[in-house]
Write a protein that holds these residues in place. Sequence first.
Motif, PDB file in Angstrom:
ATOM      1  N   ILE B  35    -111.041   6.323  22.408  1.00  0.00           N
ATOM      2  CA  ILE B  35    -112.048   6.505  21.375  1.00  0.00           C
ATOM      3  C   ILE B  35    -113.041   7.557  21.858  1.00  0.00           C
ATOM      4  O   ILE B  35    -113.342   7.644  23.067  1.00  0.00           O
ATOM      5  CB  ILE B  35    -112.797   5.179  21.088  1.00  0.00           C
ATOM      6  N   TYR B  37    -116.922   9.360  21.098  1.00  0.00           N
ATOM      7  CA  TYR B  37    -118.222   9.234  20.444  1.00  0.00           C
ATOM      8  C   TYR B  37    -119.050  10.489  20.672  1.00  0.00           C
ATOM      9  O   TYR B  37    -118.927  11.152  21.703  1.00  0.00           O
ATOM     10  CB  TYR B  37    -119.004   8.033  20.994  1.00  0.00           C
ATOM     11  N   LEU B  39    -123.031  11.733  20.846  1.00  0.00           N
ATOM     12  CA  LEU B  39    -124.409  11.287  20.954  1.00  0.00           C
ATOM     13  C   LEU B  39    -125.347  12.470  20.809  1.00  0.00           C
ATOM     14  O   LEU B  39    -125.315  13.408  21.618  1.00  0.00           O
ATOM     15  CB  LEU B  39    -124.656  10.597  22.300  1.00  0.00           C
ATOM     16  N   ALA B  44    -128.361   7.535  16.255  1.00  0.00           N
ATOM     17  CA  ALA B  44    -127.355   6.547  16.619  1.00  0.00           C
ATOM     18  C   ALA B  44    -126.061   7.249  17.003  1.00  0.00           C
ATOM     19  O   ALA B  44    -125.663   8.223  16.358  1.00  0.00           O
ATOM     20  CB  ALA B  44    -127.101   5.608  15.438  1.00  0.00           C
ATOM     21  N   PRO B  45    -125.404   6.792  18.057  1.00  0.00           N
ATOM     22  CA  PRO B  45    -124.106   7.370  18.415  1.00  0.00           C
ATOM     23  C   PRO B  45    -123.142   7.313  17.230  1.00  0.00           C
ATOM     24  O   PRO B  45    -123.234   6.419  16.387  1.00  0.00           O
ATOM     25  CB  PRO B  45    -123.635   6.470  19.563  1.00  0.00           C
ATOM     26  N   LEU B  47    -119.079   7.492  15.871  1.00  0.00           N
ATOM     27  CA  LEU B  47    -117.658   7.403  16.171  1.00  0.00           C
ATOM     28  C   LEU B  47    -116.964   8.646  15.638  1.00  0.00           C
ATOM     29  O   LEU B  47    -117.050   8.945  14.444  1.00  0.00           O
ATOM     30  CB  LEU B  47    -117.074   6.142  15.523  1.00  0.00           C
ATOM     31  N   TYR B  50    -110.800   7.497  16.802  1.00  0.00           N
ATOM     32  CA  TYR B  50    -110.333   6.194  17.249  1.00  0.00           C
ATOM     33  C   TYR B  50    -108.812   6.217  17.314  1.00  0.00           C
ATOM     34  O   TYR B  50    -108.180   7.149  16.797  1.00  0.00           O
ATOM     35  CB  TYR B  50    -110.849   5.074  16.332  1.00  0.00           C
ATOM     36  N   TYR B  88    -118.590  11.253  24.619  1.00  0.00           N
ATOM     37  CA  TYR B  88    -118.081  10.234  25.527  1.00  0.00           C
ATOM     38  C   TYR B  88    -116.698   9.774  25.089  1.00  0.00           C
ATOM     39  O   TYR B  88    -116.459   9.554  23.900  1.00  0.00           O
ATOM     40  CB  TYR B  88    -118.996   9.008  25.524  1.00  0.00           C
ATOM     41  N   VAL B  99    -114.455  -2.926  28.198  1.00  0.00           N
ATOM     42  CA  VAL B  99    -114.544  -1.577  27.647  1.00  0.00           C
ATOM     43  C   VAL B  99    -115.174  -0.664  28.694  1.00  0.00           C
ATOM     44  O   VAL B  99    -116.160  -1.035  29.344  1.00  0.00           O
ATOM     45  CB  VAL B  99    -115.402  -1.564  26.369  1.00  0.00           C
ATOM     46  N   PHE B 101    -116.367   3.539  29.655  1.00  0.00           N
ATOM     47  CA  PHE B 101    -116.729   4.842  29.118  1.00  0.00           C
ATOM     48  C   PHE B 101    -116.586   5.905  30.195  1.00  0.00           C
ATOM     49  O   PHE B 101    -116.686   5.612  31.392  1.00  0.00           O
ATOM     50  CB  PHE B 101    -118.188   4.846  28.644  1.00  0.00           C
ATOM     51  N   GLY B 102    -116.384   7.123  29.747  1.00  0.00           N
ATOM     52  CA  GLY B 102    -116.466   8.243  30.658  1.00  0.00           C
ATOM     53  C   GLY B 102    -117.929   8.562  30.915  1.00  0.00           C
ATOM     54  O   GLY B 102    -118.827   7.997  30.291  1.00  0.00           O
TER      55      GLY B 102
END
Lengths: 119, 110
Positions: B35, B37, B39, B44-45, B47, B50, B88, B99, B101-102
Amino acid sequence: QVQLQESGPGLVKPSETLSLSCIVSSGSVATDSHYSSWIRQSPGKGLEWIGYISYSGSTNYNPSLRSRVTMSVDKAKNQFSLRLTSVTAADTAVYFCASSVGGTTFDIWGQGIAVTVSS
Amino acid sequence: QSVLTQSPSASGTPGQRVTISCSGSSSNIGSNAVIWYQLLPGTAPKLLIYSSNQRPSGVPDRFSGSKSGTSASLAISGLQSEDEAIYYCSTWDDSLKGVIFGGGTKLTVL
């Protein structure tokens, strides 16, 4: 479109408990397919998943935070909450609530709330 | 240090095509969907991608995702100034059971 808004104190003292709520509007808190989630971003760092709670109340927390985290859902108030105990400066971050599909894909996010841990 | 590795920065000029990479392992990217995202400061982040390569409605088709083995990529074509943001990647890790994240890639539009 569901909207999320975080609320809570912006300042928490070390060793105390951080409590945040996420108010859900224009929709319902969690569904069979969506999970209520929390993610944070510490200053100068990347995103960190805190955990999620399903509509039925089952939870899954980040192993590194599990001992200090509790999540809950209040269906009557259409909101969900995060409690993080024994906070330290390392818990200073922007906290986001999010709705996630299957617990892994965060499709709707709140704006985030900045929380500072300091005496 | 993030489990998923992203280059800290990337850049491009308007109209260019930029690729952001995300490297993981068999327990995360190798066995789960990726996924992406976006920012932007103060917002708000969002999407973007997916299931490794699917766009939610409303995301321009300038954004595309792909996955191969234990790596994934986000490509942005026809770069625009409003694409300047931090991106991300994320996925589930079967070993960590959570979960991940990078570290994020800051994209600058020159």
